[in-house]
Design a protein around this motif. Structure first.
Motif, mmCIF file in Angstrom:
data_model
loop_
_atom_site.group_PDB
_atom_site.id
_atom_site.type_symbol
_atom_site.label_atom_id
_atom_site.label_comp_id
_atom_site.label_asym_id
_atom_site.label_seq_id
_atom_site.Cartn_x
_atom_site.Cartn_y
_atom_site.Cartn_z
ATOM 1 N N VAL A 246 0.604 -1.224 -0.278
ATOM 2 C CA VAL A 246 -0.412 -0.132 -0.314
ATOM 3 C C VAL A 246 0.706 1.127 -0.473
ATOM 4 O O VAL A 246 -0.172 2.642 0.122
ATOM 5 C CB VAL A 246 -1.119 -0.052 1.147
ATOM 6 N N ARG B 60 -11.184 -1.531 -3.487
ATOM 7 C CA ARG B 60 -12.175 -1.121 -3.053
ATOM 8 C C ARG B 60 -13.107 -2.273 -1.840
ATOM 9 O O ARG B 60 -13.237 -1.429 -0.301
ATOM 10 C CB ARG B 60 -13.156 -1.249 -3.770
ATOM 11 N N GLU C 7 -10.193 -2.499 1.916
ATOM 12 C CA GLU C 7 -10.038 -0.939 1.683
ATOM 13 C C GLU C 7 -9.513 -1.126 3.159
ATOM 14 O O GLU C 7 -8.362 -0.316 4.081
ATOM 15 C CB GLU C 7 -10.616 0.020 1.430
ATOM 16 N N PRO C 8 -10.567 -1.768 4.051
ATOM 17 C CA PRO C 8 -10.257 -1.111 5.838
ATOM 18 C C PRO C 8 -8.617 -1.861 6.251
ATOM 19 O O PRO C 8 -7.934 -0.864 6.269
ATOM 20 C CB PRO C 8 -11.406 -2.348 6.604
ATOM 21 N N ARG D 299 -5.795 0.483 4.561
ATOM 22 C CA ARG D 299 -5.859 2.156 5.736
ATOM 23 C C ARG D 299 -5.140 1.675 6.975
ATOM 24 O O ARG D 299 -4.119 2.169 7.312
ATOM 25 C CB ARG D 299 -7.231 2.483 5.920
ATOM 26 N N ARG E 272 -1.642 1.529 5.719
ATOM 27 C CA ARG E 272 -1.089 2.600 5.515
ATOM 28 C C ARG E 272 -0.763 2.966 6.737
ATOM 29 O O ARG E 272 -0.056 3.597 6.721
ATOM 30 C CB ARG E 272 -2.124 2.947 4.719
ATOM 31 N N ARG E 273 -1.214 3.080 7.812
ATOM 32 C CA ARG E 273 -1.015 3.102 8.715
ATOM 33 C C ARG E 273 -0.222 2.617 9.755
ATOM 34 O O ARG E 273 0.521 2.901 10.846
ATOM 35 C CB ARG E 273 -2.223 3.849 10.082
#
Lengths: 164, 614, 102
Positions: free
Chosen positions: B295, B523, B526-527, B530, B533-534
């Motif tokens: 990501v 899509r 996505e969770p 994310r 990505r964090r």
């Protein structure tokens, strides 16, 4: 008996001169009282058969040192000194002196000294000289160096001008 | 070959020379530095040839004796150290030649090469050292050099922070390593690695102690090799110059941890439970960071997470008693990753871009760099017949033999992810539309000084697969060369090879679909994306711990220090003395007869004491 | 004959008087004179002990000579200092010379 009389006179003169020295209101008088003490001490030396020492005492102390002290007094004469010769702690000084004399006399009188008679006879000058320059030659020379240094030091210190 | 120590000593000697006199030396010191590492590379060949004629060697001189303990400076010449010597010297040489042009305009050019030399020297010393003490010293030197190089642009706040982070994070592991070394020393009375290993194998050390020691050693390896949860420093390490990242990620810093586990492998084997921890932690790290690599959008960051993922993969291999697989993967990964980082540097050099969202269609503008970069990516993704394919297969075989089906399944997922993110890079960066607004226009190829190392590394990345079957000079495969005493030939499991090939193909197809055809898979995920990505909130967790726990505790300590220690202890005692002195000083009247009176009184009192108390 | 303690008693008196002078006087020259008194007390002691306790030896006598020598040196130096002081501070009172006080 005559010996005791002589000793009493000399001892009395010594102590009286000393008292005069430390209590006199006049500095020149004090110096003269000191002279009395010094000469009386020379007498005591004579009684102890130390003729050479008595001679040195009279010449050096009585002559030179008192003379230098008198010079110093004249050079530093301050107007109206008489009242201010003693400092504020005089009473305490008396106490301290009395304590000292008490302590010393107590020790002296309470000690059992092994000998009550002076030994030997008068010491001749040749023996003196032999002792000084043989057995004590090095200390003697060192003493002369001390005198020399003191002489130079005195000249340097009292020279006018200087660094200030 | 008793001259092997020069391999480490030459760059070490270059360090002060270049650091202090760099300005007046040819090429501002860079040529000295390159000559030194080149000498190390030559020595690798000499040592290697000599090693093949004779067998394992061990040289050692006494450094000093302390209370009956002999502390030695010594080196081991065995398959592992010769192997590492080659990898480290060739990658370091390539990186330094590359830096010649890449760092050309740096004001601290000489210093850069000096530290590069020291870095290479400490890493070569690390792989050669025969005792834990010397290993620890060089280990810390490696950490220091990485700090200096990551923070090379220390004027930039983020670089300084990253350097600090790398240093502190690896230090956490280093403390474990030091304690582990001391535990082993206490148990055996020796720092010598061979002695310790013998003691561990013969059961002289109780199994509890051995497990503790092995886990502490692994803690050190976790710090250096960026294993979860100490992995956070490596992605930030890209703040340094790109060649530095290549060096750190490929051949020096991070492989030190893997090397340590490999060097101490018999200890881990003898310690019950230790290898399981190594394997599981490696797998966890690999999976976590592989998803993060999917990501991230900064090119170097993707590569950084991929490094961690592959390091985890190596740890997994070691944890599955896949010694050969782990070390083999270390080599193929080192070549491919150095190639990728230097390629990324070339791209940044040519286009000024670092974010893959801005790239695209570079294939047409930088064909040579693109080809080389793609070769590296394919090798890492495990595409046959490149190097990465064979080493991955070796690891998979080890996992299959020594772990359960769950681990094997997860490892295959890992292989899929690995192929996926590499394919993503390839498709996004080199194909597809040019997403750069204007900077892509003047993209150009890099000068030959930068291309030559790339070509050499690409050659190695492509051909290193052959080492599985045949290593020049030995007449046998890498497994037989490397493995402790009893050789281990390359034994392919055909169904596993086919499975991994299918998985790689699937990865490329999925990536092609998502990034070229615009499939809408992302899509749904996505969770998860994310979360990745964090960075799985690892950085936030560390930040929270530091803010809420460390700083609060530090504040309490500081308060105690300010009030009790400082105000009470230091200023308090000083103040008492000052106040007492203020009162007492008035007894110094300056009048000499006052002092005389006190003397007289004291003499009287003393005389009374002497006479009365006698 | 006169016992040694008689001489020692005179010496003790002389010493204490000298000490009183040192402690009670404020004129530096007078303090110097008092010190001379104390030195003389010491000399009496030395000579008396020499004659009574170790006749035939010269140690005590020679020491007395050295004491006199040192006294002469001391007087010379001290008077030089006093004169210097008088020239700089216009006083020989020791309680006005108190630069070393708190």
């Amino acid at each position: 008996m005559a010996v005791w009389l002589g000793f009493g006179v000399l001892a009395g003169a010594t102590v009286a001169g000393a008292l005069g020295t430390v209590t006199s209101r006049n500095v020149v008088h004090a110096a003269l009282f000191l002279l009395v003490t010094l000469i009386a001490v020379a007498g005591l030396f004579l009684m102890l058969f130390a003729e050479f020492l008595a001679l040195v005492q009279v010449l050096l102390y009585g002559g030179a040192i008192v003379l230098v002290l008198l010079f110093a007094l004249m050079l530093t004469r301050i107007r109206g000194t008489a009242a201010s010769l003693d400092n504020p702690q005089r009473p305490l000084a008396i106490v301290a002196a009395l304590a000292t004399v008490g302590l010393l006399l107590g020790v002296v009188l309470s000690t059992q000294w092994p000998v009550q008679q002076p030994g030997g006879g008068p010491v001749g000058f040749p023996q003196w000289g032999a002792s000084l320059f043989r057995q004590w030659a090095i200390p003697f020379e060192l003493a002369s160096v001390v005198l020399l240094v003191a002489l130079i030091g005195a000249v340097v210190i009292s020279r006018p001008g200087g660094e200030e | 070959m008793e001259w092997a120590w020069i391999a480490a000593a030459a760059p070490l000697a270059a360090f002060p020379l270049v650091a202090l006199r760099g300005k007046w030396l040819p090429g501002r010191g860079a040529y000295i530095s390159i000559a030194a590492i080149g000498l190390s590379f030559v020595l690798f060949w000499l040592v290697g040839a000599d090693f093949l004629r004779r067998q394992a060697d061990h040289f050692s001189i006494t450094w000093f004796n302390s209370g009956g303990t002999r502390l030695a400076l010594g080196m081991i010449i065995d398959p592992l150290s010769v192997y590492m010597l080659g990898i480290v010297s060739v990658v370091a040489l390539g990186v330094q030649v590359y830096s010649l042009k890449y760092m050309e305009h740096e004001p601290r050019f000489s210093w850069y090469f000096a530290v590069q030399s020291l870095f290479a020297a400490s890493m070569l010393g690390l792989v050669l050292s025969d005792n834990f003490l010397l290993l620890y010293v060089t280990w810390e030197l490696v950490g220091l050099c990485s700090y200096l190089l990551i923070g090379f642009w220390f004027e930039k706040r983020s670089a300084a922070e990253a350097a600090k982070k790398a240093f502190v994070t690896t230090r956490i592991g280093d403390v474990g390593l030091l304690i582990g070394i001391l535990v082993l020393f206490k148990a055996t009375g020796s720092f010598d690695i061979g002695t310790v290993i013998q003691a561990a194998e013969s059961g002289q050390i109780s199994s509890g102690t051995l497990t503790v020691a092995a886990l502490l050693l692994f803690a050190g390896a976790m710090g250096k090799s960026a294993q979860f949860p100490l992995h956070v420093w490596l992605p930030d390490a890209m703040e340094g110059p790109t060649p530095v990242s290549a060096l750190i990620h490929a051949a020096t810093m991070v492989v030190a941890g893997v090397y340590l586990v490999a060097r101490a492998f018999p200890i881990f084997e003898a310690a019950p439970g230790a290898l399981e921890v190594v394997g599981w932690l490696g797998l966890l790290t690999a999976l976590l960071t592989a998803t993060m690599a999917l990501v991230m959008t900064n090119l170097k960051q993707v590569l950084a997470y991929s490094t961690i993922s592959h390091l985890g993969f190596m740890m997994l291999a070691l944890g599955s008693i896949g010694f050969t697989g782990g070390m083999y993967h270390l080599m193929t990964h080192a070549f491919a990753k150095a190639l990728l980082f230097l390629g990324a540097g070339s791209i940044a050099h040519g286009t000024g871009l670092t974010d893959i969202k801005d790239m695209g269609g570079l294939w047409r503008k930088m064909p040579l760099t693109s080809t080389l970069f793609i070769l590296g990516a394919l090798s890492l993704a495990g595409v046959p017949p490149l190097g990465g394919f064979f080493s991955k297969d070796e690891v998979l075989a080890a996992v299959y033999h020594n772990q359960g089906p769950v681990v094997l399944g997860l490892t295959l997922v890992l292989a899929l992810l690995s192929a996926l993110y590499m394919a993503r890079l390839v498709f996004v960066v080199f194909f597809g539309p040019d997403r750069s607004r204007e900077s892509g226009v003047h993209a150009h190829e890099s000068p030959w000084q930068m291309v030559v190392p790339l070509v050499a590394l690409a050659y190695l990345a492509v051909t290193s697969g052959a080492a599985a079957f045949y290593l020049p000079g030995t007449g046998e495969g890498l497994g037989q060369f490397l493995f402790w005493e009893e050789g281990e030939a390359f034994h392919p499991l055909w169904w596993l090879i086919i499975a991994s090939m299918v998985i790689v193909a699937a990865g490329f197809v999925i990536a092609w679909g998502i990034y070229q055809r615009g499939w809408r898979v992302a899509r749904a995920l996505e969770p998860v994306a994310r979360l990745a990505r964090r960075k799985y909130y690892m950085d936030d967790l560390y930040q929270w711990t530091i803010d809420r726990v460390v700083l609060v505790f530090a504040g309490m300590v500081a308060l105690f220090d300010r009030t009790v220690v400082n105000d009470g202890g230091v200023n308090g005692s000083g103040g008492i003395v000052a106040r007492v002195g203020k009162r007492l000083r008035y007894h110094e009247t300056g009048r000499v007869y006052n002092y005389g009176l006190v003397m007289a009184g004291a003499i009287v009192v003393l005389g009374l004491m002497v006479t009365l108390l006698r | 004959m006169i016992p040694v303690s008689a001489y020692l008693a005179v010496s003790a008196l002389l010493f204490s008087i000298g000490m009183y002078g040192v402690l009670a006087r404020r004129n530096a020259v007078l303090i110097l004179m008092s010190i001379e008194l104390m030195l003389n007390a010491v000399n009496i002691n030395l000579v008396a002990f020499s004659r009574y306790l170790a006749p035939g030896e010269f140690t005590g006598l020679v020491f007395a000579v050295f004491v006199i020598t040192v006294a002469a040196a001391e007087v010379g130096l001290a008077l030089a200092i006093i004169i210097r002081l008088y020239r700089n501070r216009a006083t020989v009172n020791v309680d006005e010379i108190d630069l070393l006080k708190w």
